[in-house]
Design a protein around this motif. Sequence first.
Motif, PDB file in Angstrom:
ATOM      1  N   PRO A   1       0.808  -1.229   0.000  1.00 22.65           N
ATOM      2  CA  PRO A   1       0.000   0.000   0.000  1.00 22.65           C
ATOM      3  C   PRO A   1       0.845   1.285   0.000  1.00 22.65           C
ATOM      4  CG  PRO A   1       0.090  -0.904   2.204  1.00 22.65           C
ATOM      5  CD  PRO A   1       0.824  -1.894   1.351  1.00 22.65           C
ATOM      6  N   LEU A   2       2.206   1.188  -0.032  1.00 19.17           N
ATOM      7  CA  LEU A   2       3.074   2.380   0.080  1.00 19.17           C
ATOM      8  C   LEU A   2       2.872   3.369  -1.081  1.00 19.17           C
ATOM      9  CD1 LEU A   2       5.287   3.862   1.604  1.00 19.17           C
ATOM     10  CD2 LEU A   2       6.977   2.489   0.370  1.00 19.17           C
ATOM     11  N   PRO A   3       2.817   2.944  -2.330  1.00 19.10           N
ATOM     12  CA  PRO A   3       2.626   3.944  -3.410  1.00 19.10           C
ATOM     13  C   PRO A   3       1.367   4.761  -3.264  1.00 19.10           C
ATOM     14  CG  PRO A   3       3.379   1.870  -4.326  1.00 19.10           C
ATOM     15  CD  PRO A   3       3.062   1.581  -2.898  1.00 19.10           C
ATOM     16  N   TRP A   4       0.323   4.093  -2.825  1.00 20.35           N
ATOM     17  CA  TRP A   4      -0.927   4.837  -2.664  1.00 20.35           C
ATOM     18  C   TRP A   4      -0.828   5.860  -1.541  1.00 20.35           C
ATOM     19  CZ3 TRP A   4      -4.158   4.407  -6.440  1.00 20.35           C
ATOM     20  CH2 TRP A   4      -4.134   3.267  -7.237  1.00 20.35           C
ATOM     21  N   VAL A   5      -0.069   5.508  -0.519  1.00 19.26           N
ATOM     22  CA  VAL A   5       0.105   6.442   0.588  1.00 19.26           C
ATOM     23  C   VAL A   5       0.873   7.686   0.109  1.00 19.26           C
ATOM     24  CG1 VAL A   5       1.194   6.760   2.859  1.00 19.26           C
ATOM     25  CG2 VAL A   5      -0.013   4.630   2.328  1.00 19.26           C
ATOM     26  N   VAL A   6       1.931   7.500  -0.747  1.00 17.01           N
ATOM     27  CA  VAL A   6       2.737   8.638  -1.246  1.00 17.01           C
ATOM     28  C   VAL A   6       1.894   9.541  -2.133  1.00 17.01           C
ATOM     29  CG1 VAL A   6       4.711   9.275  -2.678  1.00 17.01           C
ATOM     30  CG2 VAL A   6       4.895   7.382  -1.052  1.00 17.01           C
ATOM     31  N   VAL A   7       1.120   8.935  -3.019  1.00 13.84           N
ATOM     32  CA  VAL A   7       0.273   9.726  -3.910  1.00 13.84           C
ATOM     33  C   VAL A   7      -0.736  10.539  -3.120  1.00 13.84           C
ATOM     34  CG1 VAL A   7      -1.442   9.586  -5.736  1.00 13.84           C
ATOM     35  CG2 VAL A   7       0.606   8.173  -5.852  1.00 13.84           C
ATOM     36  N   GLY A   8      -1.311   9.916  -2.131  1.00 12.89           N
ATOM     37  CA  GLY A   8      -2.287  10.631  -1.329  1.00 12.89           C
ATOM     38  C   GLY A   8      -1.664  11.784  -0.570  1.00 12.89           C
ATOM     39  N   ALA A   9      -0.411  11.568  -0.076  1.00 14.87           N
ATOM     40  CA  ALA A   9       0.257  12.633   0.666  1.00 14.87           C
ATOM     41  C   ALA A   9       0.569  13.816  -0.240  1.00 14.87           C
ATOM     42  CB  ALA A   9       1.550  12.083   1.305  1.00 14.87           C
ATOM     43  N   LEU A  10       1.052  13.543  -1.482  1.00 13.22           N
ATOM     44  CA  LEU A  10       1.366  14.635  -2.412  1.00 13.22           C
ATOM     45  C   LEU A  10       0.115  15.420  -2.784  1.00 13.22           C
ATOM     46  CD1 LEU A  10       3.914  12.879  -4.790  1.00 13.22           C
ATOM     47  CD2 LEU A  10       4.388  14.596  -3.031  1.00 13.22           C
ATOM     48  N   ALA A  11      -0.982  14.689  -3.005  1.00 17.51           N
ATOM     49  CA  ALA A  11      -2.214  15.379  -3.360  1.00 17.51           C
ATOM     50  C   ALA A  11      -2.712  16.237  -2.210  1.00 17.51           C
ATOM     51  CB  ALA A  11      -3.283  14.359  -3.764  1.00 17.51           C
ATOM     52  N   PHE A  12      -2.622  15.712  -1.001  1.00 18.71           N
ATOM     53  CA  PHE A  12      -3.067  16.469   0.163  1.00 18.71           C
ATOM     54  C   PHE A  12      -2.185  17.697   0.367  1.00 18.71           C
ATOM     55  CE2 PHE A  12      -2.939  17.340   4.725  1.00 18.71           C
ATOM     56  CZ  PHE A  12      -4.283  17.565   4.995  1.00 18.71           C
ATOM     57  N   GLY A  13      -0.839  17.507   0.188  1.00 13.51           N
ATOM     58  CA  GLY A  13       0.075  18.630   0.358  1.00 13.51           C
ATOM     59  C   GLY A  13      -0.159  19.727  -0.682  1.00 13.51           C
ATOM     60  N   GLY A  14      -0.424  19.311  -1.948  1.00 14.59           N
ATOM     61  CA  GLY A  14      -0.679  20.316  -2.981  1.00 14.59           C
ATOM     62  C   GLY A  14      -1.924  21.112  -2.679  1.00 14.59           C
TER      63      GLY A  14
END
Length: 251
Positions: free
Chosen positions: A26-39
Amino acid sequence: MAKTATRRKTSTRSRAGARKSGGGSPLPWVVVGALAFGGIAVYDNWKSVKPMLASHAPSPSASRPVSVAKNTRERDAVREAIKDTSRDTGPRQTASIAPVSKIIPPAAVPIPSSKGPASERAEPVSISPASISPAQTQSAKAAFGYCGQGEHINCVADGSTFWYKGEKIVIADIVSPGIDNARCDGERKAGFAAKLRLLNLLNAGSFSMNAAGQPDKGAAPRVISRDGRSIGAQLVDEGLARKPGKGAWCA
């Protein structure tokens, strides 16, 4: 029974492999979600984030080349020099002009006395006009016509008389038939033919005139020739003139 047990084990293993391959990490999904939230967070709080980014950006003055600072120093030096010049209001020293020296005239040139010896005196030289021999040849050329009632310049009067540049010329070595004073019609006809022939001969080109005696009754006697041949002799050969003292035109 043994075959049934083997089939169950095989189906159990395939299901387990499918779960492993299908589930994944599940790590890639966690990174994508973090970048989207940060943006999204940066976009919503851009006004407060922009000063923070500007404080960490490099100073523009540090990237200026050294030549800019050098030019700035030169401009400052020029301004200081202009200020110093404007402050200097004292009198300026001018070059002194020496007075013009008195003009001295040149020394007089000595003139020799006219009372010197006779050998040193300059005697005037008398120039006498060149004598013209009566036999000297004169070259002539003009456009001749018949003489009329007006002024005679270059014209033919009869078979042995013509005017050249206003001077009356008589051919000295022939006697031509008369026209106005003809004694018969034959002489008058020969006189007109001789007049026409002389006009054509004179207009044929340049000719020579040699003096043959002193002027008589305002007419200058001349021997007329071209290329060494006498024009009077040519008229005699053509029967339009005669030698002086020979023959008569009327019977």
